[in-house]
Motif scaffolding. Structure first.
Motif, PDB file in Angstrom:
ATOM      1  N   ILE A 149       0.762  -1.042  -0.164  1.00  0.00           N
ATOM      2  CA  ILE A 149       0.000  -0.018   0.061  1.00  0.00           C
ATOM      3  C   ILE A 149       0.922   1.131   0.106  1.00  0.00           C
ATOM      4  O   ILE A 149       0.572   2.168  -0.598  1.00  0.00           O
ATOM      5  N   LEU A 150       1.921   1.491   0.770  1.00  0.00           N
ATOM      6  CA  LEU A 150       2.745   2.392   0.817  1.00  0.00           C
ATOM      7  C   LEU A 150       3.725   2.471  -0.427  1.00  0.00           C
ATOM      8  O   LEU A 150       3.611   3.761  -0.970  1.00  0.00           O
ATOM      9  N   ALA A 151       3.920   1.507  -1.304  1.00  0.00           N
ATOM     10  CA  ALA A 151       4.674   1.434  -2.496  1.00  0.00           C
ATOM     11  C   ALA A 151       3.517   2.114  -3.427  1.00  0.00           C
ATOM     12  O   ALA A 151       3.873   2.904  -4.180  1.00  0.00           O
ATOM     13  N   ALA A 152       2.226   1.704  -3.433  1.00  0.00           N
ATOM     14  CA  ALA A 152       1.392   2.321  -4.504  1.00  0.00           C
ATOM     15  C   ALA A 152       1.238   3.736  -4.303  1.00  0.00           C
ATOM     16  O   ALA A 152       1.139   4.559  -5.148  1.00  0.00           O
ATOM     17  N   ILE A 153       1.124   4.070  -2.926  1.00  0.00           N
ATOM     18  CA  ILE A 153       0.942   5.608  -2.788  1.00  0.00           C
ATOM     19  C   ILE A 153       1.980   6.379  -3.121  1.00  0.00           C
ATOM     20  O   ILE A 153       1.747   7.386  -3.734  1.00  0.00           O
ATOM     21  N   SER A 154       3.199   5.828  -3.110  1.00  0.00           N
ATOM     22  CA  SER A 154       4.492   6.687  -3.442  1.00  0.00           C
ATOM     23  C   SER A 154       4.488   6.658  -5.048  1.00  0.00           C
ATOM     24  O   SER A 154       5.053   7.645  -5.340  1.00  0.00           O
ATOM     25  N   ILE A 155       4.089   5.655  -5.689  1.00  0.00           N
ATOM     26  CA  ILE A 155       4.309   5.695  -6.959  1.00  0.00           C
ATOM     27  C   ILE A 155       3.236   6.699  -7.711  1.00  0.00           C
ATOM     28  O   ILE A 155       3.846   7.282  -8.785  1.00  0.00           O
ATOM     29  N   VAL A 156       2.024   6.555  -7.123  1.00  0.00           N
ATOM     30  CA  VAL A 156       0.980   7.715  -7.711  1.00  0.00           C
ATOM     31  C   VAL A 156       1.460   8.971  -7.206  1.00  0.00           C
ATOM     32  O   VAL A 156       1.346   9.770  -8.126  1.00  0.00           O
ATOM     33  N   ALA A 157       2.093   9.276  -6.359  1.00  0.00           N
ATOM     34  CA  ALA A 157       2.419  10.524  -5.903  1.00  0.00           C
ATOM     35  C   ALA A 157       3.588  11.020  -6.910  1.00  0.00           C
ATOM     36  O   ALA A 157       3.815  12.187  -7.270  1.00  0.00           O
ATOM     37  N   TYR A 158       4.758  10.157  -7.208  1.00  0.00           N
ATOM     38  CA  TYR A 158       5.774  10.429  -7.819  1.00  0.00           C
ATOM     39  C   TYR A 158       5.204  10.658  -9.370  1.00  0.00           C
ATOM     40  O   TYR A 158       5.682  11.684  -9.929  1.00  0.00           O
TER      41      TYR A 158
END
Length: 108
Positions: A37-46
């Motif tokens: 979940i944290l990885a998915a959030i950071s990818i979308v933010a990037y």
């Protein structure tokens, strides 16, 4: 006198007789899900940050082109007729002096 404790109330024992010190499958899955979940959030933010940066570059290029056209008009008493006149007024090494790449949209 107190009754002896049953083995079911003690900590689980491993094959060597000591207490288990490992993680359960459920605990490991919970950690993996949280990391995903944290990885998915950071990818979308990037991706959003990249898009805003590209838009900022485009906006800056358009502002530079508008100023260039205004300066050309002041110096030559007329606005440029085509892009060739503008290119002669551009400083060397400007991003606006490069030939347009017909496939540039594939990079964005």
């Amino acid at each position: 006198m107190t009754p002896p404790l049953s083995t079911s109330r003690h900590a689980p024992q491993n094959a060597s007789g000591g207490p288990n010190k490992g993680f359960t499958i459920v605990e490991l899955l919970v950690v993996i899900v949280v990391i995903a979940i944290l990885a998915a959030i950071s990818i979308v933010a990037y991706a959003g940050i990249q898009e805003r940066a590209k838009e900022s570059v485009k906006k800056s290029d358009l502002q530079s082109a508008a100023k260039l056209i205004q300066m050309f008009g002041v110096e030559n008493s007329h606005y440029p007729i085509n892009h060739i006149e503008i290119r002669g007024a551009l400083p060397a090494g400007s991003r606006l002096t490069r030939e347009p790449d017909p496939y540039h949209y594939l990079l964005y």
